[in-house]
Write a protein that holds these residues in place. Sequence first.
Motif, PDB file in Angstrom:
ATOM      1  N   GLY A   1       0.795  -1.213   0.000  1.00  0.00           N
ATOM      2  CA  GLY A   1       0.000   0.000   0.000  1.00  0.00           C
ATOM      3  C   GLY A   1       0.830   1.267   0.000  1.00  0.00           C
ATOM      4  O   GLY A   1       0.290   2.355  -0.209  1.00  0.00           O
ATOM      5  N   GLY A   2       2.126   1.130   0.236  1.00  0.00           N
ATOM      6  CA  GLY A   2       3.017   2.276   0.286  1.00  0.00           C
ATOM      7  C   GLY A   2       3.486   2.722  -1.081  1.00  0.00           C
ATOM      8  O   GLY A   2       3.041   2.209  -2.118  1.00  0.00           O
ATOM      9  N   SER A   3       4.398   3.693  -1.062  1.00  0.00           N
ATOM     10  CA  SER A   3       4.881   4.301  -2.303  1.00  0.00           C
ATOM     11  C   SER A   3       6.402   4.420  -2.297  1.00  0.00           C
ATOM     12  O   SER A   3       7.029   4.519  -1.240  1.00  0.00           O
ATOM     13  CB  SER A   3       4.284   5.703  -2.464  1.00  0.00           C
TER      14      SER A   3
ATOM     15  N   VAL B   1       0.588  -2.611 -13.733  1.00  0.00           N
ATOM     16  CA  VAL B   1       0.927  -1.390 -12.989  1.00  0.00           C
ATOM     17  C   VAL B   1       0.061  -0.199 -13.386  1.00  0.00           C
ATOM     18  O   VAL B   1       0.183   0.874 -12.796  1.00  0.00           O
ATOM     19  CB  VAL B   1       2.415  -1.006 -13.142  1.00  0.00           C
ATOM     20  N   LYS B   2      -0.798  -0.377 -14.360  1.00  0.00           N
ATOM     21  CA  LYS B   2      -1.640   0.734 -14.803  1.00  0.00           C
ATOM     22  C   LYS B   2      -2.471   1.265 -13.650  1.00  0.00           C
ATOM     23  O   LYS B   2      -3.069   0.513 -12.889  1.00  0.00           O
ATOM     24  CB  LYS B   2      -2.547   0.279 -15.950  1.00  0.00           C
ATOM     25  N   GLY B   3      -2.478   2.581 -13.544  1.00  0.00           N
ATOM     26  CA  GLY B   3      -3.233   3.214 -12.475  1.00  0.00           C
ATOM     27  C   GLY B   3      -2.469   3.334 -11.168  1.00  0.00           C
ATOM     28  O   GLY B   3      -2.913   4.029 -10.255  1.00  0.00           O
ATOM     29  N   ARG B   4      -1.341   2.652 -11.074  1.00  0.00           N
ATOM     30  CA  ARG B   4      -0.554   2.700  -9.837  1.00  0.00           C
ATOM     31  C   ARG B   4       0.810   3.361 -10.042  1.00  0.00           C
ATOM     32  O   ARG B   4       1.313   4.027  -9.151  1.00  0.00           O
ATOM     33  CB  ARG B   4      -0.344   1.283  -9.298  1.00  0.00           C
ATOM     34  N   PHE B   5       1.410   3.147 -11.199  1.00  0.00           N
ATOM     35  CA  PHE B   5       2.744   3.677 -11.492  1.00  0.00           C
ATOM     36  C   PHE B   5       2.638   4.806 -12.508  1.00  0.00           C
ATOM     37  O   PHE B   5       1.786   4.774 -13.405  1.00  0.00           O
ATOM     38  CB  PHE B   5       3.643   2.590 -12.070  1.00  0.00           C
ATOM     39  N   THR B   6       3.539   5.777 -12.379  1.00  0.00           N
ATOM     40  CA  THR B   6       3.613   6.878 -13.334  1.00  0.00           C
ATOM     41  C   THR B   6       5.066   7.125 -13.703  1.00  0.00           C
ATOM     42  O   THR B   6       5.915   7.272 -12.824  1.00  0.00           O
ATOM     43  CB  THR B   6       3.015   8.160 -12.750  1.00  0.00           C
ATOM     44  N   ILE B   7       5.318   7.164 -14.998  1.00  0.00           N
ATOM     45  CA  ILE B   7       6.663   7.434 -15.477  1.00  0.00           C
ATOM     46  C   ILE B   7       6.749   8.876 -15.962  1.00  0.00           C
ATOM     47  O   ILE B   7       5.780   9.434 -16.485  1.00  0.00           O
ATOM     48  CB  ILE B   7       7.057   6.453 -16.599  1.00  0.00           C
ATOM     49  N   SER B   8       7.915   9.474 -15.765  1.00  0.00           N
ATOM     50  CA  SER B   8       8.139  10.828 -16.255  1.00  0.00           C
ATOM     51  C   SER B   8       9.626  11.002 -16.514  1.00  0.00           C
ATOM     52  O   SER B   8      10.446  10.205 -16.041  1.00  0.00           O
ATOM     53  CB  SER B   8       7.647  11.862 -15.237  1.00  0.00           C
ATOM     54  N   ARG B   9       9.954  12.021 -17.277  1.00  0.00           N
ATOM     55  CA  ARG B   9      11.362  12.286 -17.548  1.00  0.00           C
ATOM     56  C   ARG B   9      11.623  13.774 -17.445  1.00  0.00           C
ATOM     57  O   ARG B   9      10.784  14.586 -17.830  1.00  0.00           O
ATOM     58  CB  ARG B   9      11.786  11.729 -18.902  1.00  0.00           C
ATOM     59  N   ASP B  10      12.794  14.112 -16.940  1.00  0.00           N
ATOM     60  CA  ASP B  10      13.236  15.491 -16.818  1.00  0.00           C
ATOM     61  C   ASP B  10      14.490  15.636 -17.669  1.00  0.00           C
ATOM     62  O   ASP B  10      15.575  15.209 -17.253  1.00  0.00           O
ATOM     63  CB  ASP B  10      13.519  15.821 -15.347  1.00  0.00           C
ATOM     64  N   THR B  11      14.322  16.230 -18.827  1.00  0.00           N
ATOM     65  CA  THR B  11      15.443  16.341 -19.762  1.00  0.00           C
ATOM     66  C   THR B  11      16.566  17.202 -19.185  1.00  0.00           C
ATOM     67  O   THR B  11      17.751  16.924 -19.399  1.00  0.00           O
ATOM     68  CB  THR B  11      14.959  16.916 -21.093  1.00  0.00           C
ATOM     69  N   ALA B  12      16.216  18.226 -18.459  1.00  0.00           N
ATOM     70  CA  ALA B  12      17.235  19.110 -17.890  1.00  0.00           C
ATOM     71  C   ALA B  12      18.136  18.368 -16.901  1.00  0.00           C
ATOM     72  O   ALA B  12      19.308  18.719 -16.735  1.00  0.00           O
ATOM     73  CB  ALA B  12      16.571  20.299 -17.200  1.00  0.00           C
ATOM     74  N   LYS B  13      17.598  17.330 -16.261  1.00  0.00           N
ATOM     75  CA  LYS B  13      18.359  16.557 -15.287  1.00  0.00           C
ATOM     76  C   LYS B  13      18.802  15.208 -15.826  1.00  0.00           C
ATOM     77  O   LYS B  13      19.388  14.412 -15.095  1.00  0.00           O
ATOM     78  CB  LYS B  13      17.527  16.354 -14.020  1.00  0.00           C
ATOM     79  N   ASN B  14      18.486  14.933 -17.093  1.00  0.00           N
ATOM     80  CA  ASN B  14      18.827  13.630 -17.682  1.00  0.00           C
ATOM     81  C   ASN B  14      18.330  12.480 -16.805  1.00  0.00           C
ATOM     82  O   ASN B  14      19.042  11.484 -16.611  1.00  0.00           O
ATOM     83  CB  ASN B  14      20.339  13.502 -17.893  1.00  0.00           C
TER      84      ASN B  14
ATOM     85  N   MET C   1       5.771   4.992  -7.898  1.00  0.00           N
ATOM     86  CA  MET C   1       5.058   3.736  -7.665  1.00  0.00           C
ATOM     87  C   MET C   1       4.176   3.884  -6.431  1.00  0.00           C
ATOM     88  O   MET C   1       4.692   4.121  -5.325  1.00  0.00           O
ATOM     89  CB  MET C   1       6.051   2.588  -7.466  1.00  0.00           C
ATOM     90  N   ASN C   2       2.893   3.766  -6.627  1.00  0.00           N
ATOM     91  CA  ASN C   2       1.928   3.881  -5.543  1.00  0.00           C
ATOM     92  C   ASN C   2       1.165   2.570  -5.380  1.00  0.00           C
ATOM     93  O   ASN C   2       1.169   1.721  -6.271  1.00  0.00           O
ATOM     94  CB  ASN C   2       0.950   5.017  -5.821  1.00  0.00           C
ATOM     95  N   SER C   3       0.505   2.438  -4.252  1.00  0.00           N
ATOM     96  CA  SER C   3      -0.294   1.239  -3.971  1.00  0.00           C
ATOM     97  C   SER C   3       0.518  -0.023  -4.229  1.00  0.00           C
ATOM     98  O   SER C   3       0.041  -0.959  -4.887  1.00  0.00           O
ATOM     99  CB  SER C   3      -1.572   1.237  -4.820  1.00  0.00           C
ATOM    100  N   LEU C   4       1.702  -0.033  -3.728  1.00  0.00           N
ATOM    101  CA  LEU C   4       2.590  -1.164  -3.982  1.00  0.00           C
ATOM    102  C   LEU C   4       2.046  -2.445  -3.373  1.00  0.00           C
ATOM    103  O   LEU C   4       1.433  -2.433  -2.296  1.00  0.00           O
ATOM    104  CB  LEU C   4       3.988  -0.862  -3.458  1.00  0.00           C
ATOM    105  N   GLU C   5       2.311  -3.530  -4.066  1.00  0.00           N
ATOM    106  CA  GLU C   5       1.853  -4.856  -3.661  1.00  0.00           C
ATOM    107  C   GLU C   5       3.070  -5.762  -3.500  1.00  0.00           C
ATOM    108  O   GLU C   5       4.114  -5.527  -4.123  1.00  0.00           O
ATOM    109  CB  GLU C   5       0.920  -5.410  -4.740  1.00  0.00           C
TER     110      GLU C   5
END
Length: 127
Positions: free
Chosen positions: A15-17, A64-77, A83-87
């Motif tokens: 349930g953690g992240s 993982v749909k609905g629980r995980f979100t991916i993102s990228r920060d180009t400035a930080k490479n 990851m939410n609602s971990l099982e």
Amino acid sequence: EVQLQASGGGLVQAGGSLRLSCTASGFTFDGYAIGWFRQAPGKEREGVSCISSKAGSERYADFVKGRFTISRDTAKNTVYLEMNSLEPEDTAVYYCVTGPTFGYYRGSFVYGNNDAWGRGTLVTVSS
């Protein structure tokens, strides 16, 4: 030389992240898709998520749909995996990957011999 340094793994209760990070160097960061695979003990490696080179699209494995979100920060490479609602089933070593072949194609995550892999970060989810 392409290098990927993953971090952020750890022990968390169900349930953690957690937020994983992967910082890249040695190549044009926004030139390729980048994402995450994972491998649980005794299981095959499986694709988790990827994000396109210009952050225009994201793909997720069904589990993982609905629980995980991916993102990228180009400035930080850096690419992130929130990851939410971990099982307990999410327990695995998580690897970031990028390169000319890596991506999402016809419903599957694909990669090739020319792609670069990070060393992995362990995520343990207790029940």
